[in-house]
Design an enzyme around this catalytic site. Structure first.
Site, PDB file in Angstrom:
ATOM      1  N   ALA A   1       0.832  -1.212   0.000  1.00  0.00           N
ATOM      2  CA  ALA A   1       0.000   0.000   0.000  1.00  0.00           C
ATOM      3  C   ALA A   1       0.867   1.264   0.000  1.00  0.00           C
ATOM      4  CB  ALA A   1      -0.944  -0.049   1.178  1.00  0.00           C
ATOM      5  N   ARG A   2       1.294   1.696   1.183  1.00  0.00           N
ATOM      6  CA  ARG A   2       2.185   2.850   1.282  1.00  0.00           C
ATOM      7  C   ARG A   2       3.141   2.606   2.446  1.00  0.00           C
ATOM      8  NH1 ARG A   2       0.713   3.646  -3.065  1.00  0.00           N
ATOM      9  NH2 ARG A   2      -0.263   5.483  -3.995  1.00  0.00           N
TER      10      ARG A   2
ATOM     11  N   GLU B   1      10.759   6.518  -0.204  1.00  0.00           N
ATOM     12  CA  GLU B   1      11.043   6.151  -1.600  1.00  0.00           C
ATOM     13  C   GLU B   1      11.675   7.328  -2.337  1.00  0.00           C
ATOM     14  OE1 GLU B   1       7.543   4.604  -3.562  1.00  0.00           O
ATOM     15  OE2 GLU B   1       7.053   3.360  -1.849  1.00  0.00           O
TER      16      GLU B   1
ATOM     17  N   HIS C   1       8.354  -0.658  -5.639  1.00  0.00           N
ATOM     18  CA  HIS C   1       7.014  -0.106  -5.936  1.00  0.00           C
ATOM     19  C   HIS C   1       6.548  -0.494  -7.343  1.00  0.00           C
ATOM     20  CE1 HIS C   1       4.111   3.302  -4.569  1.00  0.00           C
ATOM     21  NE2 HIS C   1       3.472   2.412  -5.322  1.00  0.00           N
TER      22      HIS C   1
END
Ligand code: 8YV
Length: 351
Positions: free
Chosen positions: A241-242, A271, A289
């Protein structure tokens, strides 16, 4: 305002043939090389355009739109939009959109791939083989945890969570538990084969835990040291997700000290930086990602974002109604109220 061709900014190189569709309506300001845009850069770009196609790498908030007198639409190439300050955009009458649905199955595939790779120690085994260690083989080499028949906990039961539940239940005979802001209708629960539980219970019962929920400041470090301590030491944690959902230092510590068996991460707090504490571990699978990164899906995302932008700027078959607008109500309310746009009172319909 004197008649001029509306201008749109495209923040990264995407698929040229799809982005070219914008040229039928707009003057396109492209970005020809992959660029880490600073906030000042984004502010300057948005200052000269009516619309923009952006990726998760570009954060757009009140500061970035402050001088954007003509900006009316932001199309995000991504389903998650924590890079956008949706409230600030809505209040300024800027219609924001995202790219749901088209990436659901591809992202669910990656979630499952990470789960299997982490639990069955795939990347660790490969590294071991490549390092010439196979001679050290014993009967207990690279023992992992089963996927089939195990209990999967899913946090976040939106479209991607449901697609993962279907794979788990129908394909792997897993027992699927989930936690979500709200419970799914019973028929849908039965269709995806998932049972609702509280978050604490999910942590305690899951053999494998997958995070698939949108990130907000309220769920920052949802999985912290305390949550990790409630999980089984044999469990796997997967985050597609994050990054902000997981306290990465607490995770690294749990993995290094045998309090969690394995993890798979596709997303990170900083990131594109990945913490050295994570890189040093052998029992974690790390991908950059790539959740939605199949060719067909990334093309579909760009197509949807392009369609959204064309519609949001009042053109094409869906003129005025982009298929996946995020803040249409707020924009309508702002228009009705004659919003304060970037410092000056404006009638949006006349812009
Ligand atoms: C990104 C994603 O869009 O859609 C999302 O929310 O996280 C991904 O699909 C993609 O990685 C490009 O940044």
């Amino acid at each position: 305002m004197a008649d001029r061709r509306p201008r749109v900014w495209v923040s990264q190189p995407l698929f040229d043939d799809i982005v070219a569709q914008l040229e039928a309506y707009f003057e396109v300001v492209p970005t020809v090389e992959v660029t880490a845009h600073s906030s000042a850069d984004i502010t300057a770009r948005l200052g000269g355009v009516d619309g923009a196609l952006v990726t998760l790498n570009e954060s757009v908030g009140a500061a970035e739109i402050a001088g954007a007198a003509h900006l009316r639409a932001i199309a995000n190439v991504g389903v998650g939009y924590n890079n956008l300050d949706v409230e600030a955009l809505g209040a300024a009458g800027i219609l924001a959109s995202n790219t749901p649905d088209v990436l659901t199955e591809t992202t669910a595939d990656l979630g499952f791939a990470l789960l299997m790779a982490a639990a069955r120690r795939i990347t660790e085994s490969e590294r071991w083989l490549r390092d010439g260690q196979w001679r050290q083989w014993s009967f207990t080499t690279m023992l992992g945890a089963d996927i089939h028949g195990a209990t999967l906990g899913i946090v976040g039961m939106g479209r991607i969570g449901q697609a993962i539940a279907r794979r788990a239940h129908h394909g792997f005979g897993m027992k699927v538990l989930y936690h979500n802001r709200s419970r799914l209708p019973v028929a849908l629960e039965q269709d995806v084969g998932a049972v609702y539980t509280g978050f604490e219970e999910l942590l305690a019962r899951a053999d494998h835990l997958l995070l698939v929920l949108p990130y907000t400041p309220h769920n920052h470090h949802l999985v912290d040291a305390a949550a990790l301590a409630k999980m089984k030491p044999t469990a796997t944690l997967v985050n597609i997700a994050r990054g902000g959902l997981v306290d990465e230092l607490a995770l690294a510590d749990a993995l290094a000290n045998g309090r969690l068996a394995a993890a798979g991460l596709d997303v990170y707090e900083g990131e594109p930086q990945v913490r050295p504490e994570l890189l040093a571990l052998r029992n974690i699978v790390l991908t950059p990602h790539i959740g939605s990164a199949s060719l067909a899906t990334r093309r579909a995302m760009v197509q949807l974002a392009v369609d959204n932008l064309i519609a949001a700027l009042g053109h094409g078959p869906d003129a005025g109604h982009p298929a996946s607008a995020i803040n249409a109500d707020a924009v309508a309310a702002a228009k009705a109220g004659g919003v304060t746009v970037r410092g000056k009172k404006t009638d949006l319909d006349k812009r």
